[in-house]
Design a protein around this motif. Sequence first.
Motif, mmCIF file in Angstrom:
data_model
loop_
_atom_site.group_PDB
_atom_site.id
_atom_site.type_symbol
_atom_site.label_atom_id
_atom_site.label_comp_id
_atom_site.label_asym_id
_atom_site.label_seq_id
_atom_site.Cartn_x
_atom_site.Cartn_y
_atom_site.Cartn_z
ATOM 1 N N SER A 59 0.827 -1.208 0.000
ATOM 2 C CA SER A 59 0.000 0.000 0.000
ATOM 3 C C SER A 59 0.861 1.258 0.000
ATOM 4 N N PHE A 112 -6.424 -1.986 -1.199
ATOM 5 C CA PHE A 112 -6.648 -3.292 -1.833
ATOM 6 C C PHE A 112 -5.341 -4.005 -2.163
ATOM 7 N N SER A 149 -4.510 -7.306 -0.570
ATOM 8 C CA SER A 149 -5.365 -8.397 -1.058
ATOM 9 C C SER A 149 -4.760 -9.037 -2.297
#
Length: 213
Positions: free
Chosen positions: A58, A74, A77
């Motif tokens: 991130s 996200f 993920s």
Amino acid sequence: ALVSGLWLLFTPVEKEELGDTSSLKTSFSVLKDGNILLLFLGIVAVVGIDVGINMESSKLLIERLDFTTKQAGFAPSVYFFCRTIGAFVGTALLAKISTTKYFKINMLAALVLMIPLFFVQNEYAVLTFIGLVGFACASIFSVIFSLAMRLRPDKTNEISGLMVTGIVGGAILPPLMTTLSDKMNTQNGALIVLCCAMVYLIFLSFKVKVEEK
């Protein structure tokens, strides 16, 4: 974990006769074996890489593309999805090739795949390389664990407890990553720490020798 341990310590339990068990002292005593020590540090490194890349995925998007924290949320993920696929593929490959060969190839690939992350500026490129690194490192924890057990089959209880203790690596590498990133004023500092851990794992893959079945 500390609260749970204290709770259990003062909780009455039914006792029964057991066979030989491993104490904390006997578990750490196996570190006198140089190869076991190296493998333990390998567990520390690979768990640190796992937690570190999850955290860094991130941050790279935020730094390189001015994403907000919500927009970049996200990225972990993507990393864990690729890591999950890598675990399934790794299981299949380890049934066909030697553990040490898999270890060497995957860690060399992981280091090579880290290099583009120092300069890529595209969202999809960042996510692609993050995912590929996760794919390459997916089964390394179990590989190191297996190598340690095969080196000292007479100390399986002690080694299993010791290797699980190596998850402390997840609390060691991230602070180092943050510190170096702050000093360099770029997330490349964090990537350098991750690369150093990967270099150690490459060294480990060539250093520790076990008899293949």
